[in-house]
Design a protein around this motif. Sequence first.
Motif, PDB file in Angstrom:
ATOM      1  N   THR A 272       5.024   1.058  -4.319  1.00  0.00           N
ATOM      2  CA  THR A 272       4.374   1.337  -5.508  1.00  0.00           C
ATOM      3  C   THR A 272       4.879   0.502  -6.675  1.00  0.00           C
ATOM      4  OG1 THR A 272       3.928   3.703  -4.830  1.00  0.00           O
ATOM      5  CG2 THR A 272       3.821   3.302  -7.372  1.00  0.00           C
ATOM      6  N   VAL A 273       3.914  -0.206  -7.487  1.00  0.00           N
ATOM      7  CA  VAL A 273       4.251  -1.030  -8.421  1.00  0.00           C
ATOM      8  C   VAL A 273       5.140  -0.092  -9.293  1.00  0.00           C
ATOM      9  CG1 VAL A 273       3.338  -2.539 -10.200  1.00  0.00           C
ATOM     10  CG2 VAL A 273       2.405  -2.604  -8.045  1.00  0.00           C
ATOM     11  N   ALA A 274       6.303  -0.501  -9.814  1.00  0.00           N
ATOM     12  CA  ALA A 274       6.918   0.357 -10.784  1.00  0.00           C
ATOM     13  C   ALA A 274       8.121  -0.575 -11.321  1.00  0.00           C
ATOM     14  CB  ALA A 274       7.837   1.415  -9.720  1.00  0.00           C
TER      15      ALA A 274
ATOM     16  N   GLU B  36       9.443   0.185   0.022  1.00  0.00           N
ATOM     17  CA  GLU B  36       9.088   1.599   0.125  1.00  0.00           C
ATOM     18  C   GLU B  36       7.840   1.944   0.404  1.00  0.00           C
ATOM     19  OE1 GLU B  36      10.343   2.135  -3.966  1.00  0.00           O
ATOM     20  OE2 GLU B  36      12.433   2.217  -3.781  1.00  0.00           O
ATOM     21  N   GLY B  37       7.099   1.023   1.035  1.00  0.00           N
ATOM     22  CA  GLY B  37       5.677   1.257   1.628  1.00  0.00           C
ATOM     23  C   GLY B  37       4.842   0.116   1.293  1.00  0.00           C
ATOM     24  N   PRO B  38       3.382   0.254   1.354  1.00  0.00           N
ATOM     25  CA  PRO B  38       2.577  -0.996   1.726  1.00  0.00           C
ATOM     26  C   PRO B  38       2.702  -1.860   0.262  1.00  0.00           C
ATOM     27  CG  PRO B  38       1.459   0.738   2.493  1.00  0.00           C
ATOM     28  CD  PRO B  38       2.637   1.253   1.910  1.00  0.00           C
TER      29      PRO B  38
ATOM     30  N   LEU C 113       2.496 -10.553   1.278  1.00  0.00           N
ATOM     31  CA  LEU C 113       3.610  -9.755   1.392  1.00  0.00           C
ATOM     32  C   LEU C 113       4.002  -8.930   2.462  1.00  0.00           C
ATOM     33  CD1 LEU C 113       4.001  -8.819  -2.609  1.00  0.00           C
ATOM     34  CD2 LEU C 113       5.325 -10.316  -1.333  1.00  0.00           C
ATOM     35  N   ASP C 114       2.833  -8.245   2.974  1.00  0.00           N
ATOM     36  CA  ASP C 114       2.996  -7.345   4.103  1.00  0.00           C
ATOM     37  C   ASP C 114       3.214  -8.342   5.220  1.00  0.00           C
ATOM     38  OD1 ASP C 114       2.980  -4.956   2.853  1.00  0.00           O
ATOM     39  OD2 ASP C 114       0.769  -4.809   2.927  1.00  0.00           O
ATOM     40  N   GLU C 115       2.641  -9.427   5.285  1.00  0.00           N
ATOM     41  CA  GLU C 115       2.681 -10.567   6.376  1.00  0.00           C
ATOM     42  C   GLU C 115       4.317 -10.971   6.560  1.00  0.00           C
ATOM     43  OE1 GLU C 115       0.595 -11.717   9.133  1.00  0.00           O
ATOM     44  OE2 GLU C 115      -0.110  -9.953   8.845  1.00  0.00           O
ATOM     45  N   LEU C 116       4.960 -10.938   5.435  1.00  0.00           N
ATOM     46  CA  LEU C 116       6.355 -11.410   5.246  1.00  0.00           C
ATOM     47  C   LEU C 116       7.047 -10.404   5.955  1.00  0.00           C
ATOM     48  CD1 LEU C 116       7.050 -13.322   2.078  1.00  0.00           C
ATOM     49  CD2 LEU C 116       7.168 -14.200   4.455  1.00  0.00           C
TER      50      LEU C 116
END
Length: 219
Positions: free
Chosen positions: A8-10, A135-137, A155-158
């Motif tokens: 989550t963007v935070a 911390e998640g997708p 980013l998920d591929e990395l």
Amino acid sequence: MDFRVLGTVAVVTEHGRHLQLGPAKRRSMLAVLLLRPNAAATIERLTEALWNDDPPRHSRTVLQGHVSRLRALLADHGAPDHGVELVTQGQAYALRLPETLVDAHRFEELLRLSREQREPAAAVSLLREALALWEGPALTGTVRSPLLEAAAHALDELRLAAVEELASAHGRLGEHGTAAAVLRAEAATNPLREPLIAALILALGKAGLQSDALGWFHR
């Protein structure tokens, strides 16, 4: 102060408090700025990210409102003390900050360092530290737009590449059972990622789990 996009963007203060960023579009605007910290994001790029091809009539005014509120929020929580400033650059905005405050930057730096290691044990340590940042997708909590979805996918591929490299490093240490466990955790959600599944089958075989390896092969 910690800026997070790997989940989550935070924005998290030095005391561990999560700032209340407001609506998804403001969180999305922050995400765009964090994807390229210290670089200017044009109003057109931000508008595309927030509304795709259907911006409201007064989208620029709405965008300026989000910038103003985010700037005030950061300032109220000591951002300048950490070298963080949301600035206007002509028809664009930039979030100036030390890049080490962004989790994605730290992740990519750890991944780069791991690839330079000749000793697999050192690579394992760096890769585990890198993956612990997730911390998640990526970019969770943002609006759906091609620009943000493409960035999240990259980013998920990395992350998956780091998982595969972690398993490989365990394999070089002869820890085939651990390598298989690392890969099995991802295989169920990425059943069509052939390199990952192939590595899992090999790790299971080398760990003496031929039945499981054959099961994955047939699946």
